[in-house]
Write a protein that holds these residues in place. Structure first.
Motif, PDB file in Angstrom:
ATOM      1  N   GLY A  67       0.836  -1.224  -0.119  1.00 38.87           N
ATOM      2  CA  GLY A  67       0.084  -0.056  -0.148  1.00 38.87           C
ATOM      3  C   GLY A  67       0.975   1.195   0.134  1.00 38.87           C
ATOM      4  N   GLN A  68       0.409   2.452  -0.018  1.00 41.52           N
ATOM      5  CA  GLN A  68       0.934   3.646   0.654  1.00 41.52           C
ATOM      6  C   GLN A  68       0.302   4.532   1.104  1.00 41.52           C
ATOM      7  OE1 GLN A  68       0.652   6.002  -3.918  1.00 41.52           O
ATOM      8  NE2 GLN A  68       2.548   4.922  -3.402  1.00 41.52           N
ATOM      9  N   GLY A  69       0.864   5.655   1.733  1.00 39.26           N
ATOM     10  CA  GLY A  69       0.086   6.553   2.564  1.00 39.26           C
ATOM     11  C   GLY A  69      -1.275   6.904   1.941  1.00 39.26           C
ATOM     12  N   GLU A  70      -1.107   7.153   0.732  1.00 37.53           N
ATOM     13  CA  GLU A  70      -2.284   7.589  -0.164  1.00 37.53           C
ATOM     14  C   GLU A  70      -3.470   6.568  -0.335  1.00 37.53           C
ATOM     15  OE1 GLU A  70       0.954   7.868  -0.850  1.00 37.53           O
ATOM     16  OE2 GLU A  70       1.415  10.121  -1.609  1.00 37.53           O
TER      17      GLU A  70
ATOM     18  N   GLY B 180       3.261   6.067  -8.610  1.00 37.99           N
ATOM     19  CA  GLY B 180       4.748   6.170  -8.790  1.00 37.99           C
ATOM     20  C   GLY B 180       5.458   4.895  -8.826  1.00 37.99           C
ATOM     21  N   ASP B 181       4.688   3.916  -8.472  1.00 42.32           N
ATOM     22  CA  ASP B 181       5.539   2.446  -8.658  1.00 42.32           C
ATOM     23  C   ASP B 181       5.262   1.839 -10.023  1.00 42.32           C
ATOM     24  OD1 ASP B 181       6.172   2.556  -5.840  1.00 42.32           O
ATOM     25  OD2 ASP B 181       4.168   1.973  -5.055  1.00 42.32           O
ATOM     26  N   VAL B 182       6.418   1.192 -10.417  1.00 41.87           N
ATOM     27  CA  VAL B 182       6.304   0.519 -11.725  1.00 41.87           C
ATOM     28  C   VAL B 182       5.975  -0.802 -11.354  1.00 41.87           C
ATOM     29  CG1 VAL B 182       7.657  -0.109 -13.683  1.00 41.87           C
ATOM     30  CG2 VAL B 182       8.040   2.184 -12.598  1.00 41.87           C
TER      31      VAL B 182
HETATM   32  P1  AMP Z   1       4.698   5.061   2.178  1.00 42.33           P
HETATM   33  O1  AMP Z   1       3.489   5.820   1.556  1.00 42.33           O
HETATM   34  O2  AMP Z   1       5.626   5.951   2.599  1.00 42.33           O
HETATM   35  O3  AMP Z   1       3.947   3.887   2.973  1.00 42.33           O
HETATM   36  O4  AMP Z   1       5.675   4.281   1.030  1.00 42.33           O
HETATM   37  C1  AMP Z   1       4.868   3.737   0.090  1.00 42.33           C
HETATM   38  C2  AMP Z   1       5.735   3.042  -0.958  1.00 42.33           C
HETATM   39  O5  AMP Z   1       6.351   1.879  -0.259  1.00 42.33           O
HETATM   40  C3  AMP Z   1       4.958   2.289  -2.085  1.00 42.33           C
HETATM   41  O6  AMP Z   1       4.569   3.354  -3.046  1.00 42.33           O
HETATM   42  C4  AMP Z   1       6.164   1.315  -2.493  1.00 42.33           C
HETATM   43  O7  AMP Z   1       7.071   1.807  -3.298  1.00 42.33           O
HETATM   44  C5  AMP Z   1       6.734   0.862  -1.082  1.00 42.33           C
HETATM   45  N1  AMP Z   1       5.885  -0.422  -0.705  1.00 42.33           N
HETATM   46  C6  AMP Z   1       4.927  -0.641   0.044  1.00 42.33           C
HETATM   47  N2  AMP Z   1       4.754  -1.814   0.265  1.00 42.33           N
HETATM   48  C7  AMP Z   1       5.388  -2.601  -0.609  1.00 42.33           C
HETATM   49  C8  AMP Z   1       5.951  -4.072  -0.585  1.00 42.33           C
HETATM   50  N3  AMP Z   1       5.020  -4.846   0.071  1.00 42.33           N
HETATM   51  N4  AMP Z   1       6.701  -4.413  -1.590  1.00 42.33           N
HETATM   52  C9  AMP Z   1       7.414  -3.294  -2.102  1.00 42.33           C
HETATM   53  N5  AMP Z   1       7.361  -2.150  -1.730  1.00 42.33           N
HETATM   54  C10 AMP Z   1       6.368  -1.911  -0.943  1.00 42.33           C
END
Ligand code: AMP
Length: 522
Positions: A307-310, A395-397
């Motif tokens: 996931g991500q903060g968003e 922003g993730d590929v």
């Molecule tokens: P944040 O918003 O600080 O939690 O960062 C989110 C980012 O962390 C995501 O966009 C990914 O790039 C990375 N991320 C989160 N979970 C994973 C996961 N299970 N495997 C690889 N990357 C992750």
């Protein structure tokens, strides 16, 4: 779906069940916790004179007061602004000012240093949750229960993205966003009931904190580790004390747990942490070799979320059963993935023009889900860039394979373009980690006059282990295309990380720029 309404529902359903405890001490019941929460809510609104929607920053280590404050903020229809307590007071001051917080709750040394740093912020009240005003608030009358109507879109959690570059932005998450996150959690990650226990070891200011919601929805118990963070003997003690206990832990913390179990020689499944139900991991890449080591140590009790903060903790997930089966059958493709989209999530993989790529092709992971944020606080420009047409550009590929599994390559800005070809650092990292002497690795692109960028690996060796460039090169040549193998290796004692355990690749790029290195022929 207002969280205070959902908590009140749980007070009716689970009133005398344990709700919140510090370590192995006696727990407060849901009814007892409710009285404290409503006393604090009244104090926030009446004594501190806050109005609905006002922001309250939480700048504290994990503690039971954290959980109480969060529920009180929601009961009082205020907005919580969690900050990582490891930030510098000047960084916290930025969040306080940017969010326009009226109150900052803190304690201990951080409280003292904040008193000196933030006293000039107009209208801000700094409160010590171990101090007299907090204590007298708890002894005061409780705010009435007045079920919230039409509050689903109120901002509940204004989360400043940890990011690895630039100034953090405030992600506005509504009550509905968080309630949907909790439902996805129960559907796709772990179904919770009254016997479940959540151990707060990871910072409550991040995903680990909002994972309290699926627990209080179903009458589970939250336990805060008394150290306020990760202390392996303490954690293993709690995993012996409680049954059906789960915890969120970043992949690096899972690695530390595995090491600790090894020092205790507790690698056999039934011997190791009998009370453990599940380690929920995510937030950063969890490499195949590390997953295998964790399953070998803890058994079929490892689940992963992406996931991500968003869209907090909610894009894809792979449950403990799937991970365990993939380890048993040697399905490394599945282990290298971040699982299937969570229930309410639609994932599209888009090209640079925002068009869907052909099935199986790589592009930017884009998410539509009721868990996606309302936008960035006071930043319409960034909101418009990140949420075009309401869909979240992560922003993730990545790519979705023929089995429907999502594979993350990297952050788009970390993709290396060498000789016009894309190289995904994670692929190289997975290979280097297969070497037994390699403890951690991070791969970046560095400027190269001939190739545009070249691949560089920062390698941390296990204590007492040795490995040289030649051995790592041989491993790469045996496993991936020659042009992907690192041109430079830098052996370092540790990798720079942000407070949530993400490797700071910009710091690695700066480190590389500062050193001159011999190169290999491509
Ligand atoms: P944040 O918003 O600080 O939690 O960062 C989110 C980012 O962390 C995501 O966009 C990914 O790039 C990375 N991320 C989160 N979970 C994973 C996961 N299970 N495997 C690889 N990357 C992750």
């Amino acid at each position: 779906m207002h969280l205070s309404r959902l908590f009140q529902r749980s007070v009716h359903m689970f009133g005398d069940r344990p709700a919140l405890a510090l370590g192995s001490a006696a727990a407060l019941s849901y009814a007892e916790l409710d009285l404290r929460v409503r006393a604090l809510a009244r104090w926030l609104r009446e004594d501190l004179k806050l109005e609905p929607g006002d922001r309250v920053t939480l700048a504290m280590k994990n503690c039971t007061e954290y959980a109480e404050a969060l529920l009180a903020i929601w009961h009082a229809r205020l907005c919580a602004v969690p900050v990582n307590n490891k930030l510098h007071p000047i960084e916290i001051a930025y969040v306080l000012e940017n969010s326009g917080s009226r109150v900052c709750l803190s304690h201990g040394e951080l409280h003292e240093s904040l008193c000196a740093t933030v006293k000039l912020i107009p209208g801000l009240q700094l409160v010590d949750v171990c101090g007299e005003s907090w204590r007298s608030a708890l002894a005061g009358p409780a705010m009435a229960v007045d079920p919230v109507r039409d509050g689903d879109d109120e901002v509940a959690w204004l989360f400043y993205t940890s990011g690895t570059t630039g100034r953090p932005k405030g992600v506005m998450l509504s009550h509905a966003n968080l309630a949907m996150m909790a439902l996805n959690f129960s559907a796709d990650v772990l179904a919770i009931d009254e016997d479940d226990v959540l151990l707060h070891v990871a910072p409550m200011s991040h995903g680990g904190g909002i994972y309290s919601i699926p627990y209080f929805l179903r009458g589970g118990l939250q336990v805060v580790a008394p150290s306020g963070g990760l202390d392996e003997p303490e954690l293993f003690g709690l995993l012996n004390h409680y049954r059906r206990a789960s915890l969120f832990a970043a992949p690096t913390i899972v690695g530390r747990m595995v090491q600790h179990a090894k020092t205790l020689q507790l690698a056999a499944r039934n011997e190791c942490c009998p009370g453990l139900r599940c380690i929920l991991t995510g937030g950063a890449p969890f490499y195949v070799e590390d997953i295998k080591a964790a399953v070998a140590c803890f058994g079929p009790r490892i689940a992963q979320v992406y996931g991500q903060g968003e869209t907090p903790m909610t894009i894809s997930a792979i449950g403990a059963d799937h991970i365990a089966a993939a380890v048993t059958t040697g399905d490394d493709e599945m282990l290298a993935s971040v699982g299937y989209p969570q229930t309410t999530v639609d994932i599209d993989i888009l090209d640079g023009d925002g068009q869907p790529v052909p099935p199986g092709a790589t592009g930017e992971v884009t998410v539509r889900s009721p868990t996606v944020m309302l936008g960035y606080w006071d930043n319409p420009k960034a909101t418009a860039q990140t949420l075009p047409n309401g869909a979240l550009r992560t922003g993730d590929v990545g790519l979705v394979d023929a089995r429907g599994l999502l594979h993350l390559k990297d952050r788009s800005k970390d993709v290396i373009i060498s000789g016009g070809t894309n190289i995904y650092p994670r692929e190289v990292e997975e290979v280097l980690l297969r070497h037994l002497a390699v403890e951690e690795v991070s791969v970046i692109g560095v400027p190269d006059t001939e190739w545009g960028e070249s691949v560089t690996a920062f390698v941390v060796r296990h204590a007492d282990a040795s490995v040289d460039e030649a051995a790592l090169n041989a491993l790469c040549i045996a496993s991936i295309a020659r042009f992907k193998r690192p041109k430079h290796y830098v052996f370092v004692p540790q990798l720079p990380k942000n407070p949530t355990g993400k490797v700071l690749k910009d710091v690695l790029r700066e480190t590389f720029a500062a050193i001159a290195l011999p190169t290999h022929a491509q």
